[in-house]
Design an enzyme around this catalytic site. Structure first.
Site, short mmCIF file in Angstrom:
data_model
loop_
_atom_site.label_atom_id
_atom_site.label_comp_id
_atom_site.label_asym_id
_atom_site.label_seq_id
_atom_site.Cartn_x
_atom_site.Cartn_y
_atom_site.Cartn_z
CG ASN A 72 -1.82 -1.10 1.42
OD1 ASN A 72 -2.11 -1.51 2.54
ND2 ASN A 72 -2.31 -1.66 0.32
CG LEU A 73 3.37 1.51 3.29
CD1 LEU A 73 4.54 1.19 4.21
CD2 LEU A 73 2.43 2.50 3.96
NE ARG A 88 -2.11 1.79 -4.70
CZ ARG A 88 -1.59 0.68 -4.16
NH1 ARG A 88 -0.29 0.59 -3.91
NH2 ARG A 88 -2.36 -0.32 -3.84
CG ASN A 143 -15.02 -3.56 -4.44
OD1 ASN A 143 -16.21 -3.85 -4.39
ND2 ASN A 143 -14.41 -2.91 -3.46
CB CYS A 171 -4.58 -1.14 -8.12
SG CYS A 171 -5.42 0.35 -8.63
CB CYS A 204 -31.26 7.87 -10.90
SG CYS A 204 -30.45 8.29 -12.45
ZN LIG Z 1 -28.94 6.61 -13.12
#
Ligand SMILES: [Zn+2]
Length: 393
Positions: free
Chosen positions: A189-190, A192, A251, A308, A368
């Site tokens: 992780n480190l 970035r 994800n 990644c 939506c």
């Molecule tokens: Zn939508």
């Protein structure tokens, strides 16, 4: 030569003075006079008469026209006891104001009569120093900084994107930062994830980010959720009342879950994603622009969506994209500028090029759109057909 007392008496004989009761009656009128408080900032901060403009005596001549452009409209000025306001009233008459009255006894007498007053919110001296470079920007200023300090932002992930976003939002004085992350800090992780450090290896990322942020800015309250966002906990977490969500999820199940939940909760999401040398960011603002599903009704097949951990990422790229996300989040909180609603910003780190793609809201969107077909949480893992894309961000 006149003494102060003689001068004051002379000025007072030349102006109109009214007592608190008279002032209160005039202010309650349908067309009330302009009320001007000429005390210093620290006096104002301890309380003032409602509806008053604050113009310290020393700035009266230069600033009165902003608050009272019409010289025929009556003006009442007040200070603490009625002396400074007497001089201020005389000055306003000399500036051409036709009807000026000074409140005799000032704010002290107003309060003694039991009339109402307001306690304004103001930054204390420590905060004025910390945020001084914000205070200098007209679009932010003291009111804007108070807005930021009142803001609540939720970060999904304390990884590559969440690191720079959380640091800049904390430095800017966002009052409450929520961090959702169930991962622990590991060596990979480190490269970035700059909110963490070598000494935090093996610690919870949420806890590590909280410690870094609290060391950076004690004005920020950090609320951590050491859990993965799921259909079971998303309503509880989003239900805590957030103004903006900064999405640093890595994800697809989380991305779709967060999208549906944020549409239903009506919370704007600042989206970011990164892969190798390419980053993308946009703002999904419910009702005002497209949501993630308007663009991608279906997730890509797993083999076309490497994470990644599988494809790699240039370490500085999340720094750039996460900072862009912080910029969008701050604009949304302040209500300034043009947020990336309906605009996808694509950054190519190899060519150093930004490209903007217009995004449209899909009236047929299952979440939506006009007649939504998805109205409750689904099985996002199954929907995305793979759980293997949540290794790192
Ligand atoms: Zn939508």
């Amino acid at each position: 030569m006149a003494t102060y007392r003689e001068l004051l008496d002379q000025i007072r004989s030349e102006i109109e003075e009214i007592d608190a009761r008279e002032a209160q009656e005039r202010l309650a009128d349908g067309t009330p006079p302009v009320l001007v408080d000429v005390r210093e900032r620290d006096e104002w901060a301890e309380g003032h008469i409602p509806s008053a403009f604050h113009i310290p005596r020393g700035s009266l001549e230069s600033r009165i026209e902003q608050s009272a452009p019409d010289r025929t409209r009556p003006v009442i000025v007040y200070c603490a006891s009625g002396n400074r306001s007497a001089f201020a009233a005389k000055t306003l008459e000399e500036l051409g104001y036709e009807s000026v009255a000074s409140l005799t006894g000032g704010f002290t007498d107003w309060k003694r009569n039991g009339f109402g007053f307001e306690l304004p919110r103001a930054l204390d001296d420590t905060k004025r120093r910390r945020y001084s470079r914000h205070l200098l920007i007209p679009e932010v200023g003291e009111a804007g900084q108070l807005k930021l300090l009142d803001s609540r932002m939720l970060l999904i992930g304390a990884g590559g994107l969440g690191s720079p976003a959380s640091l800049y939002l904390a430095a800017a004085g966002i009052g409450t930062l929520g961090i959702v992350d169930d991962d622990i800090v590991d060596e990979t992780n480190l490269q970035r994830q700059i909110v963490h450090s070598t000494e935090r290896l093996g610690e919870s990322k949420a806890e590590s980010a909280k410690r870094t942020i609290e060391a950076l800015n004690p004005d920020v309250t950090v609320k951590i959720f050491q859990e993965r966002l799921t259909s079971e906990n998303v309503d509880r977490i989003l239900g805590e009342g957030w103004d903006v969500i900064v999405d640093g999820a890595d994800n697809f199940p989380t991305r779709y879950l967060l999208n549906d939940a944020s549409v239903w909760h009506g919370i704007p999401v600042v989206h970011g994603s990164i892969f190798r040398f390419e980053g993308q960011t946009t703002v999904f603002k419910p009702k005002e622009g497209p949501c993630y599903r308007c663009l991608f009704p279906q997730p890509p097949p797993p083999e076309l969506a490497p994470s990644c951990a599988e494809g790699g990422v240039l370490g500085v790229l999340p720094g750039i994209v996460g900072s862009l996300q912080a910029n969008e989040a701050l604009k949304l909180a302040l209500g300034v500028g043009e947020p990336l609603v309906g605009r996808l910003l694509v950054f190519d780190a190899l060519e150093t090029q930004f490209t903007e793609i217009a995004l449209r809201r899909d009236p047929e969107c299952p979440v939506c759109g006009e007649s939504p077909t998805i109205t409750d949480y689904i099985d996002y893992l199954e929907f995305c057909a793979s759980g293997r894309h949540h290794v790192a961000s």
